[in-house]
Design a protein around this motif. Structure first.
Motif, PDB file in Angstrom:
ATOM      1  N   PHE A  90      71.379   8.074  30.314  1.00  0.00           N
ATOM      2  CA  PHE A  90      70.961   9.447  29.990  1.00  0.00           C
ATOM      3  C   PHE A  90      71.849  10.503  30.656  1.00  0.00           C
ATOM      4  CE2 PHE A  90      66.828   7.181  29.395  1.00  0.00           C
ATOM      5  CZ  PHE A  90      66.603   7.537  28.073  1.00  0.00           C
TER       6      PHE A  90
ATOM      7  N   ARG B 132      63.691  -4.390  34.007  1.00  0.00           N
ATOM      8  CA  ARG B 132      62.830  -3.848  32.950  1.00  0.00           C
ATOM      9  C   ARG B 132      62.480  -4.960  31.958  1.00  0.00           C
ATOM     10  NH1 ARG B 132      63.965   1.249  28.762  1.00  0.00           N
ATOM     11  NH2 ARG B 132      62.095   0.917  27.502  1.00  0.00           N
TER      12      ARG B 132
ATOM     13  N   GLU C  13      57.396  -1.068  30.056  1.00  0.00           N
ATOM     14  CA  GLU C  13      57.980  -0.755  31.367  1.00  0.00           C
ATOM     15  C   GLU C  13      57.115   0.174  32.219  1.00  0.00           C
ATOM     16  OE1 GLU C  13      61.256   1.920  31.570  1.00  0.00           O
ATOM     17  OE2 GLU C  13      60.630   3.033  29.825  1.00  0.00           O
TER      18      GLU C  13
ATOM     19  N   ASN D 120      60.605   6.617  36.425  1.00  0.00           N
ATOM     20  CA  ASN D 120      59.382   5.911  36.055  1.00  0.00           C
ATOM     21  C   ASN D 120      59.047   4.843  37.079  1.00  0.00           C
ATOM     22  OD1 ASN D 120      58.175   6.977  33.752  1.00  0.00           O
ATOM     23  ND2 ASN D 120      59.789   6.142  32.436  1.00  0.00           N
TER      24      ASN D 120
ATOM     25  N   CYS E 104      57.579  14.420  32.742  1.00  0.00           N
ATOM     26  CA  CYS E 104      57.812  13.423  31.696  1.00  0.00           C
ATOM     27  C   CYS E 104      58.127  14.163  30.401  1.00  0.00           C
ATOM     28  CB  CYS E 104      56.547  12.584  31.514  1.00  0.00           C
ATOM     29  SG  CYS E 104      56.554  11.574  30.029  1.00  0.00           S
ATOM     30  N   ASP E 105      59.027  13.592  29.628  1.00  0.00           N
ATOM     31  CA  ASP E 105      59.443  14.270  28.395  1.00  0.00           C
ATOM     32  C   ASP E 105      58.668  13.805  27.161  1.00  0.00           C
ATOM     33  OD1 ASP E 105      60.663  11.675  28.664  1.00  0.00           O
ATOM     34  OD2 ASP E 105      61.725  12.178  26.835  1.00  0.00           O
ATOM     35  N   MET E 106      57.751  12.840  27.326  1.00  0.00           N
ATOM     36  CA  MET E 106      57.138  12.267  26.119  1.00  0.00           C
ATOM     37  C   MET E 106      56.354  13.293  25.289  1.00  0.00           C
ATOM     38  SD  MET E 106      57.462   9.522  24.554  1.00  0.00           S
ATOM     39  CE  MET E 106      57.002   9.442  22.843  1.00  0.00           C
TER      40      MET E 106
ATOM     41  N   HIS F  77      51.720   9.429  30.703  1.00  0.00           N
ATOM     42  CA  HIS F  77      51.704   8.401  29.650  1.00  0.00           C
ATOM     43  C   HIS F  77      50.266   8.022  29.291  1.00  0.00           C
ATOM     44  CE1 HIS F  77      56.161   6.935  30.225  1.00  0.00           C
ATOM     45  NE2 HIS F  77      56.051   8.238  30.001  1.00  0.00           N
TER      46      HIS F  77
ATOM     47  N   TRP G 112      59.810   0.954  18.840  1.00  0.00           N
ATOM     48  CA  TRP G 112      59.055   2.195  19.001  1.00  0.00           C
ATOM     49  C   TRP G 112      58.215   2.545  17.766  1.00  0.00           C
ATOM     50  CZ3 TRP G 112      57.631   5.040  22.843  1.00  0.00           C
ATOM     51  CH2 TRP G 112      58.386   5.078  24.016  1.00  0.00           C
TER      52      TRP G 112
ATOM     53  N   TYR H 265      51.780   6.678  24.055  1.00  0.00           N
ATOM     54  CA  TYR H 265      51.628   5.629  25.069  1.00  0.00           C
ATOM     55  C   TYR H 265      50.198   5.077  25.126  1.00  0.00           C
ATOM     56  CZ  TYR H 265      56.303   5.864  27.094  1.00  0.00           C
ATOM     57  OH  TYR H 265      57.647   5.768  27.292  1.00  0.00           O
TER      58      TYR H 265
ATOM     59  N   ARG I 271      61.939  -4.017  24.215  1.00  0.00           N
ATOM     60  CA  ARG I 271      62.635  -2.724  24.231  1.00  0.00           C
ATOM     61  C   ARG I 271      63.854  -2.747  25.170  1.00  0.00           C
ATOM     62  NH1 ARG I 271      64.280   1.505  21.412  1.00  0.00           N
ATOM     63  NH2 ARG I 271      64.809   3.192  22.821  1.00  0.00           N
TER      64      ARG I 271
ATOM     65  N   VAL J 161      67.487  -1.544  24.114  1.00  0.00           N
ATOM     66  CA  VAL J 161      68.253  -0.490  24.785  1.00  0.00           C
ATOM     67  C   VAL J 161      69.615  -1.018  25.227  1.00  0.00           C
ATOM     68  CG1 VAL J 161      68.325   1.027  26.800  1.00  0.00           C
ATOM     69  CG2 VAL J 161      66.214   0.816  25.492  1.00  0.00           C
TER      70      VAL J 161
ATOM     71  N   ARG K   8      71.842   1.645  23.078  1.00  0.00           N
ATOM     72  CA  ARG K   8      72.260   2.830  23.842  1.00  0.00           C
ATOM     73  C   ARG K   8      73.284   2.495  24.917  1.00  0.00           C
ATOM     74  NH1 ARG K   8      67.237   5.054  25.383  1.00  0.00           N
ATOM     75  NH2 ARG K   8      67.358   4.212  27.482  1.00  0.00           N
TER      76      ARG K   8
HETATM   77  C1  G6P Z   1      60.060   8.364  26.954  1.00  0.00           C
HETATM   78  C2  G6P Z   1      59.257   8.416  28.218  1.00  0.00           C
HETATM   79  C3  G6P Z   1      60.087   8.020  29.394  1.00  0.00           C
HETATM   80  C4  G6P Z   1      60.732   6.683  29.148  1.00  0.00           C
HETATM   81  C5  G6P Z   1      61.490   6.676  27.850  1.00  0.00           C
HETATM   82  C6  G6P Z   1      61.969   5.274  27.535  1.00  0.00           C
HETATM   83  O1  G6P Z   1      61.045   9.337  26.965  1.00  0.00           O
HETATM   84  O2  G6P Z   1      58.702   9.665  28.485  1.00  0.00           O
HETATM   85  O3  G6P Z   1      59.248   7.964  30.510  1.00  0.00           O
HETATM   86  O4  G6P Z   1      61.625   6.375  30.186  1.00  0.00           O
HETATM   87  O5  G6P Z   1      60.667   7.097  26.811  1.00  0.00           O
HETATM   88  O6  G6P Z   1      62.885   5.307  26.523  1.00  0.00           O
HETATM   89  P1  G6P Z   1      63.748   4.047  26.134  1.00  0.00           P
HETATM   90  O7  G6P Z   1      64.573   4.550  25.017  1.00  0.00           O
HETATM   91  O8  G6P Z   1      64.546   3.669  27.360  1.00  0.00           O
HETATM   92  O9  G6P Z   1      62.782   2.977  25.739  1.00  0.00           O
END
Ligand code: G6P
Ligand code: MN
Length: 450
Positions: A13, A92, A108, A147, A169-171, A200, A252, A274, A294, A298, A302
């Protein structure tokens, strides 16, 4: 002039976050960005792209420092953005796969995996706070999005109550973005919302855009499409399913589909995705692939794209911008720093000690609620009491999280077992014991002795 340090500089990130920070150079009165990580090699690779973003893409002359030395990283820093991942993606993967191998949700941050990750992260987080207090400016702020944020923030509250740390948290923002995309709204800054919960583990109680009630609109949308995703994603999903290409469909997707099921049962509020893991635990396990979680996704996408992008740049001098991820969470975390620095009193969701904000939750619960953020930190907005169903769910989860923090502090196997047993993703105390014991083995070099 300010110095901002990213802890976990080697994260996938990082490029996107540095971009967001540097785009706000003026508001942040920015002089220097520091990348700090304990994994020198990984961070070095990531920094190649960061350097390109700064010099070539943004034409910025902000200083970039890349270091593995805490003193150098934190000395004189005003903001510390913390995004550590203790154990990396390798651990993870274990957090996801071990619970799954016992028929429990593999995630996670939620369930057994989240508790395991929590026990790994508390120690390094406390160490980080101590180092920052030693070297950084006295009025520094740690913006933490490491996290599992719920457990990390409870541990910080208990072990370092005076720390100048704000957990976020950005969720919820990611969900708002999905809603905006679904309802064709481009100006997301005009979307206002109310929300309550734990990290979450929360619900939107209202969402509006000017005089439109988006909560009602999105419920209708979800009812029609049976998923909370913008139309173009739904199309892609259909194509992938028609060709039988299941792996092209990210894991997802299941959580965005689950919003439909959760709303069918309880239509009052829009759940954070979540909650799928707690309310549809059985269906989640049936859907998850125990050999490809997941973490694998990733690493295969990514992370791979980023490192290939670095190699390509180093050998050809060309940069493929799609090789690094730049989500909205970098923008959002940088906006939070702007609000703290310029005392803007802008409204953000934060994870913070309840102190009565939700009247029927404990005073010392770490809750996720809206707050106005200015130079003294977040000022929380008082909420209505939470209806019993939601409050009951939250209490169960809260106590599971509190118990794992107590297990850490007291080296208590019994409390860890209580934490696992209380978690809604784990169906029996026998399973709790088996999962806990498997995780103890795997986390030998990270956990305290239980
Ligand atoms: C969201 C959650 C984060 C988490 C991320 C995982 O953004 O708010 O807490 O780390 O998802 O994303 P990823 O793409 O790594 O599964
Ligand atoms: Mn999060």
């Amino acid at each position: 002039k300010n110095k901002i340090c990213l802890v976990g500089g080697g994260s996938t990130f990082t490029p996107g976050i540095v971009k967001s920070i540097v785009e706000r150079s003026e508001d942040l009165n920015l002089e220097e960005v520091v990348l700090y990580d304990i994994d020198e090699e990984r961070q070095k690779k990531v920094s190649v792209i960061v350097e390109w973003i700064l010099r070539k893409q943004l034409k910025s002359n902000v200083t970039l420092t890349v270091t593995t030395d805490a003193e150098q990283a934190f000395t004189g820093a005003k903001f510390i953005f913390a995004q550590m991942r203790v154990g990396g993606y390798k651990m993870r993967e274990q957090d996801e796969k071990i619970p799954l191998s016992f028929g429990c949700v593999g995630q996670e941050t939620c369930g057994a995996g989240g508790l395991a990750y929590g026990l790994r992260t508390i120690g390094p987080m406390i160490e980080l706070i101590d180092q920052v207090e030693k070297y950084a400016l006295a009025d520094h702020w740690i913006l933490n999005y490491s996290n599992p944020a719920a457990i990390v923030s409870e541990a910080c509250r208990k072990i370092r109550p005076k720390a100048r740390i704000i957990n976020v948290c950005d969720m919820p923002i990611a969900i708002i973005d999905m809603i905006a995309g679904s309802l064709n709204i481009t100006d997301t800054s005009e979307i206002k919302y109310d929300y309550f919960g734990l990290n979450h583990f929360g619900w939107f109680t209202s969402i509006t855009y000017r005089d439109r009630d988006l909560l009602e609109e999105i419920k209708n949308y979800v009812n029609e499409h049976k998923i909370l995703l913008p139309p173009q994603y739904i199309e892609r999903l259909k194509e992938n399913r028609a060709t039988g290409d299941r792996h092209a469909v990210s894991s997802w997707i299941h959580v965005w589909e689950s919003v439909y099921t959760m709303l069918q049962a309880f239509p009052d509020y829009l759940p954070n995705t979540y909650l799928t893991y707690y309310l549809l635990q059985k269906e989640t396990v049936e859907h998850q692939n125990p050999d490809l979680t997941r973490a694998n996704e990733v690493m295969n996408t990514r992370e791979k794209a980023l490192f290939e992008g670095v190699d390509k740049y180093l050998s050809t001098g060309e940069v493929d911008e799609s090789s690094f991820h730049a989500g909205s969470h970098g923008d959002w975390i940088s906006d939070l720093a702007v609000a703290l620095l310029n005392d803007t009193k802008t409204r953000f969701l934060v994870i913070t000690e309840n102190k009565g904000a939700i009247p029927n939750m404990p005073y010392d619960a770490m809750v996720e609620v809206p707050a106005y953020v200015g130079k003294n930190g977040p000022e929380v907005i008082a909420q209505e009491p939470v209806p019993l169903f939601y409050q009951g769910l939250m209490m169960q989860q809260l106590n599971s999280e509190k118990l794992i923090v107590e297990a850490y502090i007291e080296n208590s196997y019994e409390k860890a077992l209580q934490s696992f047993s209380l978690n809604k993703t784990i169906p029996s105390i026998n399973v709790a014991r088996l999962v806990l014991e498997a995780l103890i083995k795997e986390n030998e070099s990270y956990w305290p002795d239980l």
